[in-house]
Enzyme design. Structure first.
Site, PDB file in Angstrom:
ATOM      1  N   VAL A   1      21.199 -30.297 -27.115  1.00 18.62           N
ATOM      2  CA  VAL A   1      22.052 -30.921 -28.123  1.00 18.62           C
ATOM      3  C   VAL A   1      21.337 -31.065 -29.465  1.00 18.62           C
ATOM      4  CG1 VAL A   1      23.641 -32.803 -28.587  1.00 18.62           C
ATOM      5  CG2 VAL A   1      23.001 -32.281 -26.220  1.00 18.62           C
ATOM      6  N   SER A   2      21.954 -30.529 -30.499  1.00 16.49           N
ATOM      7  CA  SER A   2      21.362 -30.527 -31.829  1.00 16.49           C
ATOM      8  C   SER A   2      22.161 -31.413 -32.781  1.00 16.49           C
ATOM      9  CB  SER A   2      21.351 -29.085 -32.363  1.00 16.49           C
ATOM     10  OG  SER A   2      21.068 -29.073 -33.745  1.00 16.49           O
ATOM     11  N   PRO A   3      21.482 -32.039 -33.744  1.00 17.13           N
ATOM     12  CA  PRO A   3      22.197 -32.811 -34.768  1.00 17.13           C
ATOM     13  C   PRO A   3      22.591 -31.938 -35.966  1.00 17.13           C
ATOM     14  CG  PRO A   3      19.860 -33.063 -35.108  1.00 17.13           C
ATOM     15  CD  PRO A   3      20.023 -32.133 -33.928  1.00 17.13           C
TER      16      PRO A   3
END
Ligand SMILES: *[C@@H]1O[C@H](CO)[C@@H](O)[C@H](O)[C@H]1NC(C)=O
Ligand SMILES: *[C@@H]1O[C@H](CO)[C@@H](O)[C@H](O)[C@H]1NC(C)=O
Ligand SMILES: *[C@@H]1O[C@H](CO)[C@@H](O)[C@H](O)[C@H]1NC(C)=O
Length: 696
Positions: free
Chosen positions: A273-275
């Site tokens: 999961v990336s911001p």
């Protein structure tokens, strides 16, 4: 009956549980200059100052039923992850003070996974490789800070209840390996709306007077808003969300780390999961990159993700603010009381020795008539390519010479994988057979730490790595299924020991970064699912479990190429703390005040809770009384250290303060504190401040 289950006591009578909770926060900032950051594995990414300080946020729980009390500690620390050595030392210190009240089985320490903080504290060779080995200063800073936060929480135990709440937060995270996610069975994917978890889960601890003592939030996102070009220590998006919430609850004038109400934004199943919500684009053309291979058209053009802000600071601020606002919304809703006992079971598990039943994610059952096994740790080729949050992280292949002197010294000693390793890890093409590497010492752990804790109806699965979205969902589901008393299940990520990623069996087949870094082979997740069912069963039936094999103590064989600070000297004609560049006389909101000082090396003293830089306001002209309005831990300030001459030992610091809207009119100054190392030995403090200036 499982052989690890030793002793079961009758489940406690349904008597009244007297829960007590204590919260504590302490500065845990690592050495702020010249030490490599942990996360992106970039040799060049070393620290040169501070944007946001690191804090350790501790929560101590005690449950008393009749004469029996149970304790449990949960810590969220602004660090890349947690390691066995640091945790062991923290517990050793706690035991010196409190006896066996705290031990290896009831203390969970979880790293937030910020990628902008000093490394060198993990001991396992591979993890310290890009930091140039072990760094005692980082190690000591983390031990002392974490220990202090737990001691504070211990001394503040008070009656409290646990209230749970949650809310959906959209547009703050994306999946960075969406094609791997698609490998999971369609029937399973159909149960979920998104390819990442969008729920922010929260527990708050409330006194009988209805006051908030502390809050823990979990939202799945990598703290990689600050990218691999950043050189300032930063707790990244989750760290800033904590600071925002603590200011909101303690009062806006409270300095970071100084409030009594403590709010953590802790790590969970953030593996994929990336911001960076704008997604991956090519560096020069700006076009969307080839998702599967991270390829751009031009040679040497890198593919990386960014956004949503105009630069990495802005992106950090935006993601942090979204999390903070969602958490405040949840806090202000009624929530659900999660009454019941507290408890914890913990076990060390030797992963390569595990033989378990495979798991079918569609039927959500184990097949007891089949067996799968764990492998010796190994990293696949995609690991060298990095991720879209930090491309080309480890740019080495077997046998190649790199700019990393430590790698060059050991590369000829890398063990060849055996045929059994190759079979066990298939389809992973093995780049590094880390489980076989003996030189100079263990490269990656074989023994991990697994625990399940409960705070009434909230079950917490503390895991020793980065679970991908679907891995986390499977683990949560299987725990809910095992224990009907588990009203909510949360994964506490990157806890106690770090063992890289955990992808699902299906994601593993695609061998992208997360799968290449799933070190115990294709069935890693299935081993954990089996183990956490066993631990959950033991927890709810009050059974003791065997403690498992103790991880090795590497502390006597560590090597380090990080040079010590030699000496400092002031610039010609100056003293330490002299202001070389004064601010202007007048400023207004939004302006950036800048000042430069002659400095010593910030590594001379870690200055926890004592700051390297503060902004002060004049309260009384007669008494020359100044109060601190901002520190180097605040968002508005930047503390930047610049080496002028290594030979002469000269350096200076640049201190910036972006004046926030709402700053009261008045007279201000910037104050710098430091320590210098005298050429003939000894470390001495100094300080200096600017001329005063007006804010209007
Ligand atoms: C604190 O700051 C926030 C954001 O700047 C503001 O909305 C809020 O009203 C302030 N609270 C107090 C009590 O001053
Ligand atoms: C990092 O962010 C900066 C903007 O703050 C940008 O200029 C740079 O290209 C980014 N680099 C990577 C590798 O993401
Ligand atoms: C369980 O495993 C056995 C042995 O590999 C296999 O024959 C059987 O089909 C499996 N059962 C299910 C339901 O997948």
């Amino acid at each position: 009956m499982n052989m690890f289950v030793l002793l079961c006591v009758a489940a406690c009578a349904l008597g009244a549980h007297a829960l007590r909770v204590g919260v504590g926060i302490s500065d845990v900032t690592g050495p702020p200059a010249e030490i490599g950051f942990m996360g992106y594995a970039q040799l060049e990414q070393t620290g040169h100052g501070i944007h946001l300080r690191q804090f350790s946020r501790a929560f101590v729980f005690e449950d008393g039923v009749e004469n029996k009390t149970t304790r449990l500690v949960y810590v969220s620390v602004d660090a890349a992850m947690m390691g066995h050595g640091v945790r062991k030392e923290v517990i050793k210190r706690l035991q010196k003070r409190y006896g066996d009240m705290y031990n290896e089985h009831n203390v969970i320490i979880s790293g937030t996974h910020t990628h902008s903080t000093p490394g060198g504290f993990l001991m396992d060779f591979l993890f310290d490789l890009s930091i140039l080995g072990f760094v005692k200063e980082t190690y000591a800073a983390y031990i002392i800070g974490i220990y202090k936060s737990i001691v504070i929480a211990h001394t503040k135990l008070t009656d409290a209840r646990v209230v749970f709440g949650e809310a959906e937060l959209l547009d703050a995270n994306i999946n960075r390996s969406p094609t791997s996610y698609l490998r999971n069975p369609p029937e399973e994917r159909a149960k979920y709306k998104y390819d990442v978890d969008k729920t922010l889960s929260q527990v708050r601890f409330i006194t009988p007077e209805d006051k908030v003592l502390g809050v823990i939030n979990w939202f799945a996102v990598h703290p990689t808003s600050m990218n691999n070009t950043n050189h300032l220590i930063s707790s990244d998006n989750v760290g800033y969300a904590s600071i925002l919430m603590e200011k909101a609850l303690n009062g806006n004038a409270t300095l970071p780390g100084k409030g009594t109400i403590v709010c953590a934004f802790a790590s969970t199943n953030l593996g994929d999961v990336s911001p960076n919500t704008r997604g991956p684009h090519c560096e020069f053309s700006g076009k969307v990159c080839d998702q599967e291979k991270l390829l751009c058209k031009r040679p040497k053009e890198r593919c990386f993700a960014s956004g949503p802000g105009r630069d990495m600071f802005d992106s950090t601020r935006i993601i942090a603010t979204k999390m903070f606002q969602t958490a405040m919304k949840v806090l202000n809703e009624p929530g659900e009381d999660l009454t019941g006992p507290i408890g914890i079971v913990h076990q060390y598990v030797k992963m390569p020795d595990q033989v378990v039943s495979p798991y079918d994610p569609v039927t959500e059952t184990f097949n007891a008539s089949a067996k799968v096994r764990g492998c010796l740790p190994a990293m696949g080729y995609s690991f060298a390519a990095g991720t879209t949050d930090g491309p080309g992280a480890f740019d080495f292949k077997q046998g190649t010479t790199t700019s990393n002197p430590l790698w060059n010294a050991v590369r000829d000693f890398i063990a060849e994988p055996t045929q059994d390793d190759v079979d066990c890890q298939a389809p992973k093409p093995i780049l590094l057979a880390t489980g076989r590497a003996r030189f100079p010492y263990e490269w990656q752990p074989k023994i991990v730490s697994c625990s399940v804790a409960r705070l009434g109806g909230l079950f917490l699965a503390a895991v020793p790595g980065e679970f991908t979205t679907m891995s986390g969902r499977r683990l949560r589901n299987i725990i809910s299924k095992t224990a009907p008393e588990a009203k909510k299940v949360v994964i506490a990520g990157l806890s106690n020991i770090y063992s890289d990623y955990v992808a699902t069996f299906e994601e593993y087949q695609a061998q992208r970064y997360e799968a290449a870094s799933t070190i115990y082979g294709p069935h890693t997740l299935e081993i954990y699912l089996n183990k956490y069912v066993e631990l959950t069963n033991a927890l709810v039936s009050s059974c003791a479990v065997e403690s498992g094999p103790e991880p090795p103590d590497l502390s006597h064989q560590l090597i380090s190429l990080v040079p010590p600070v030699l000496w400092d000297s002031a610039h010609w004609g100056h003293e330490f703390g002299d202001c070389l560049q004064q601010p202007q006389k007048h400023y207004s909101y939004g302006d950036v005040v800048t000042a430069n000082f002659v400095s010593g090396h910030p590594r001379n003293s870690i200055r926890h809770n004592r700051w390297y830089a503060v902004v002060e306001r004049l309260e009384s002209e007669e008494d020359d009384a100044w109060t601190v309005v901002a520190t180097d831990a605040d968002w508005e300030t930047k503390f930047i250290w610049i080496r002028d001459s290594k030979v002469m030992g000269t350096s200076h610091v640049e201190i910036e303060w972006e004046i926030p809207v709402g700053t009261p009119k008045g007279t201000y100054r910037i104050h710098h504190f430091g320590n210098y190392k005298y050429v003939l030995g000894g470390i001495y403090p100094y300080h200096g401040f600017t001329d005063s200036f007006q804010v209007s």
